[in-house]
Design a protein around this motif. Structure first.
Motif, PDB file in Angstrom:
ATOM      1  N   THR A  31      72.278  23.857  45.419  1.00 49.57           N
ATOM      2  CA  THR A  31      73.157  24.856  44.853  1.00 49.57           C
ATOM      3  C   THR A  31      74.595  24.557  45.225  1.00 49.57           C
ATOM      4  O   THR A  31      74.866  23.857  46.198  1.00 49.57           O
ATOM      5  CB  THR A  31      72.784  26.262  45.362  1.00 49.57           C
ATOM      6  OG1 THR A  31      72.858  26.255  46.782  1.00 49.57           O
ATOM      7  CG2 THR A  31      71.384  26.635  44.922  1.00 49.57           C
ATOM      8  N   VAL A  32      75.522  25.093  44.459  1.00 51.34           N
ATOM      9  CA  VAL A  32      76.929  24.803  44.671  1.00 51.34           C
ATOM     10  C   VAL A  32      77.426  25.378  45.986  1.00 51.34           C
ATOM     11  O   VAL A  32      78.233  24.775  46.661  1.00 51.34           O
ATOM     12  CB  VAL A  32      77.766  25.364  43.486  1.00 51.34           C
ATOM     13  CG1 VAL A  32      79.237  25.143  43.714  1.00 51.34           C
ATOM     14  CG2 VAL A  32      77.333  24.713  42.190  1.00 51.34           C
ATOM     15  N   GLY A  33      76.928  26.502  46.393  1.00 44.34           N
ATOM     16  CA  GLY A  33      77.404  27.159  47.593  1.00 44.34           C
ATOM     17  C   GLY A  33      77.018  26.459  48.886  1.00 44.34           C
ATOM     18  O   GLY A  33      77.453  26.850  49.947  1.00 44.34           O
ATOM     19  N   GLN A  34      76.216  25.425  48.806  1.00 46.03           N
ATOM     20  CA  GLN A  34      75.756  24.753  50.002  1.00 46.03           C
ATOM     21  C   GLN A  34      76.464  23.434  50.249  1.00 46.03           C
ATOM     22  O   GLN A  34      75.981  22.604  50.989  1.00 46.03           O
ATOM     23  CB  GLN A  34      74.251  24.518  49.921  1.00 46.03           C
ATOM     24  CG  GLN A  34      73.448  25.782  49.900  1.00 46.03           C
ATOM     25  CD  GLN A  34      71.986  25.496  49.664  1.00 46.03           C
ATOM     26  OE1 GLN A  34      71.617  24.468  49.151  1.00 46.03           O
ATOM     27  NE2 GLN A  34      71.145  26.439  50.045  1.00 46.03           N
ATOM     28  N   ASN A  35      77.596  23.197  49.586  1.00 43.04           N
ATOM     29  CA  ASN A  35      78.358  21.956  49.715  1.00 43.04           C
ATOM     30  C   ASN A  35      77.505  20.747  49.373  1.00 43.04           C
ATOM     31  O   ASN A  35      77.562  19.723  50.032  1.00 43.04           O
ATOM     32  CB  ASN A  35      78.947  21.807  51.128  1.00 43.04           C
ATOM     33  CG  ASN A  35      79.962  22.869  51.410  1.00 43.04           C
ATOM     34  OD1 ASN A  35      80.645  23.331  50.509  1.00 43.04           O
ATOM     35  ND2 ASN A  35      80.082  23.274  52.649  1.00 43.04           N
ATOM     36  N   GLN A  36      76.696  20.871  48.359  1.00 43.61           N
ATOM     37  CA  GLN A  36      75.903  19.757  47.882  1.00 43.61           C
ATOM     38  C   GLN A  36      76.235  19.526  46.424  1.00 43.61           C
ATOM     39  O   GLN A  36      76.860  20.360  45.774  1.00 43.61           O
ATOM     40  CB  GLN A  36      74.417  20.031  48.067  1.00 43.61           C
ATOM     41  CG  GLN A  36      74.026  20.106  49.526  1.00 43.61           C
ATOM     42  CD  GLN A  36      72.554  20.399  49.705  1.00 43.61           C
ATOM     43  OE1 GLN A  36      71.854  20.646  48.747  1.00 43.61           O
ATOM     44  NE2 GLN A  36      72.106  20.369  50.937  1.00 43.61           N
ATOM     45  N   ILE A  37      75.808  18.405  45.909  1.00 41.68           N
ATOM     46  CA  ILE A  37      76.271  17.986  44.597  1.00 41.68           C
ATOM     47  C   ILE A  37      75.220  18.226  43.524  1.00 41.68           C
ATOM     48  O   ILE A  37      74.057  17.902  43.711  1.00 41.68           O
ATOM     49  CB  ILE A  37      76.643  16.500  44.623  1.00 41.68           C
ATOM     50  CG1 ILE A  37      77.733  16.265  45.646  1.00 41.68           C
ATOM     51  CG2 ILE A  37      77.092  16.010  43.276  1.00 41.68           C
ATOM     52  CD1 ILE A  37      78.082  14.840  45.837  1.00 41.68           C
ATOM     53  N   GLY A  38      75.665  18.787  42.392  1.00 41.97           N
ATOM     54  CA  GLY A  38      74.970  18.815  41.146  1.00 41.97           C
ATOM     55  C   GLY A  38      73.505  19.173  41.063  1.00 41.97           C
ATOM     56  O   GLY A  38      72.947  19.849  41.894  1.00 41.97           O
ATOM     57  N   ASP A  39      72.894  18.710  40.000  1.00 40.18           N
ATOM     58  CA  ASP A  39      71.500  18.978  39.688  1.00 40.18           C
ATOM     59  C   ASP A  39      70.650  17.759  40.019  1.00 40.18           C
ATOM     60  O   ASP A  39      71.123  16.757  40.523  1.00 40.18           O
ATOM     61  CB  ASP A  39      71.364  19.297  38.197  1.00 40.18           C
ATOM     62  CG  ASP A  39      71.962  20.638  37.846  1.00 40.18           C
ATOM     63  OD1 ASP A  39      71.920  21.530  38.701  1.00 40.18           O
ATOM     64  OD2 ASP A  39      72.467  20.784  36.720  1.00 40.18           O
ATOM     65  N   ILE A  40      69.396  17.854  39.650  1.00 38.72           N
ATOM     66  CA  ILE A  40      68.496  16.714  39.799  1.00 38.72           C
ATOM     67  C   ILE A  40      68.933  15.639  38.817  1.00 38.72           C
ATOM     68  O   ILE A  40      69.274  15.930  37.680  1.00 38.72           O
ATOM     69  CB  ILE A  40      67.047  17.134  39.487  1.00 38.72           C
ATOM     70  CG1 ILE A  40      66.577  18.199  40.455  1.00 38.72           C
ATOM     71  CG2 ILE A  40      66.114  15.938  39.519  1.00 38.72           C
ATOM     72  CD1 ILE A  40      65.221  18.743  40.107  1.00 38.72           C
ATOM     73  N   LEU A  41      68.894  14.406  39.261  1.00 33.16           N
ATOM     74  CA  LEU A  41      69.195  13.300  38.363  1.00 33.16           C
ATOM     75  C   LEU A  41      67.887  12.792  37.774  1.00 33.16           C
ATOM     76  O   LEU A  41      67.047  12.254  38.483  1.00 33.16           O
ATOM     77  CB  LEU A  41      69.893  12.170  39.124  1.00 33.16           C
ATOM     78  CG  LEU A  41      71.275  12.491  39.678  1.00 33.16           C
ATOM     79  CD1 LEU A  41      71.827  11.321  40.451  1.00 33.16           C
ATOM     80  CD2 LEU A  41      72.211  12.864  38.564  1.00 33.16           C
ATOM     81  N   LEU A  42      67.701  13.003  36.500  1.00 35.25           N
ATOM     82  CA  LEU A  42      66.512  12.526  35.816  1.00 35.25           C
ATOM     83  C   LEU A  42      66.889  11.354  34.938  1.00 35.25           C
ATOM     84  O   LEU A  42      67.814  11.439  34.143  1.00 35.25           O
ATOM     85  CB  LEU A  42      65.903  13.632  34.952  1.00 35.25           C
ATOM     86  CG  LEU A  42      65.307  14.825  35.686  1.00 35.25           C
ATOM     87  CD1 LEU A  42      64.838  15.861  34.695  1.00 35.25           C
ATOM     88  CD2 LEU A  42      64.164  14.372  36.554  1.00 35.25           C
ATOM     89  N   VAL A  43      66.164  10.270  35.097  1.00 38.79           N
ATOM     90  CA  VAL A  43      66.392   9.082  34.281  1.00 38.79           C
ATOM     91  C   VAL A  43      65.068   8.690  33.667  1.00 38.79           C
ATOM     92  O   VAL A  43      64.078   8.497  34.374  1.00 38.79           O
ATOM     93  CB  VAL A  43      66.951   7.919  35.137  1.00 38.79           C
ATOM     94  CG1 VAL A  43      67.100   6.669  34.303  1.00 38.79           C
ATOM     95  CG2 VAL A  43      68.267   8.298  35.758  1.00 38.79           C
ATOM     96  N   THR A  44      65.052   8.575  32.358  1.00 35.65           N
ATOM     97  CA  THR A  44      63.827   8.160  31.685  1.00 35.65           C
ATOM     98  C   THR A  44      63.848   6.652  31.497  1.00 35.65           C
ATOM     99  O   THR A  44      64.871   6.081  31.120  1.00 35.65           O
ATOM    100  CB  THR A  44      63.693   8.834  30.313  1.00 35.65           C
ATOM    101  OG1 THR A  44      64.859   8.548  29.555  1.00 35.65           O
ATOM    102  CG2 THR A  44      63.545  10.326  30.449  1.00 35.65           C
ATOM    103  N   VAL A  45      62.713   6.019  31.767  1.00 29.21           N
ATOM    104  CA  VAL A  45      62.574   4.573  31.594  1.00 29.21           C
ATOM    105  C   VAL A  45      61.985   4.337  30.214  1.00 29.21           C
ATOM    106  O   VAL A  45      60.886   4.800  29.910  1.00 29.21           O
ATOM    107  CB  VAL A  45      61.674   3.967  32.687  1.00 29.21           C
ATOM    108  CG1 VAL A  45      61.524   2.472  32.497  1.00 29.21           C
ATOM    109  CG2 VAL A  45      62.223   4.287  34.058  1.00 29.21           C
TER     110      VAL A  45
END
Length: 132
Positions: A35-49
């Protein structure tokens, strides 16, 4: 207080649709997005192969991670940063951002000349998308 008050609070919050206290920093089973309030970045990074092309998927993942600032965050978190050093760094970043914005605005308004386009070194090809 009851010795299991945190679990009761979590169950109550989940049943009422609110946020619960979680000892693992807000990560749920359904969504591991910080979450944004926890000083962490963005969402899950999903990459489809696609078509078993791992190289293309890795290239895409690296580009996404670069855009999200994960590499920068990892570098910053690799060693302890004193609060005074953090303030100095953040102030310098803010000044750099303000100068860049002012420069772009001045170029757009015609107050200063736009930088000259870079010419390739002798012996190098010109990019296909370059204006001629």
């Amino acid at each position: 207080m009851h010795r299991n008050w945190k679990a009761k609070r979590a169950i109550m919050a989940l049943t009422q649709g609110g946020k619960a206290w979680r000892p693992w920093g807000g990560v749920t089973a359904s969504c591991a997005a910080p979450t944004v309030g926890q000083n962490q970045i963005g969402d899950i990074l999903l990459v489809t192969v696609r078509d078993n092309n791992i190289d293309q998927a890795l290239k895409f993942l690296k580009k996404k991670m670069q855009r999200e600032g994960i590499f920068r965050e990892m570098k910053l978190r690799s060693a302890y940063e004193k609060p005074s050093e953090r303030k100095v760094r953040e102030k310098a970043e803010a000044i750099r951002r303000a100068r860049k914005l002012a420069r772009k605005t001045a170029i757009r308004d015609g107050l200063i000349a736009a930088p000259k386009p870079k010419t390739p070194a002798p012996g190098q090809r010109t990019p296909a998308f370059a204006q001629r």
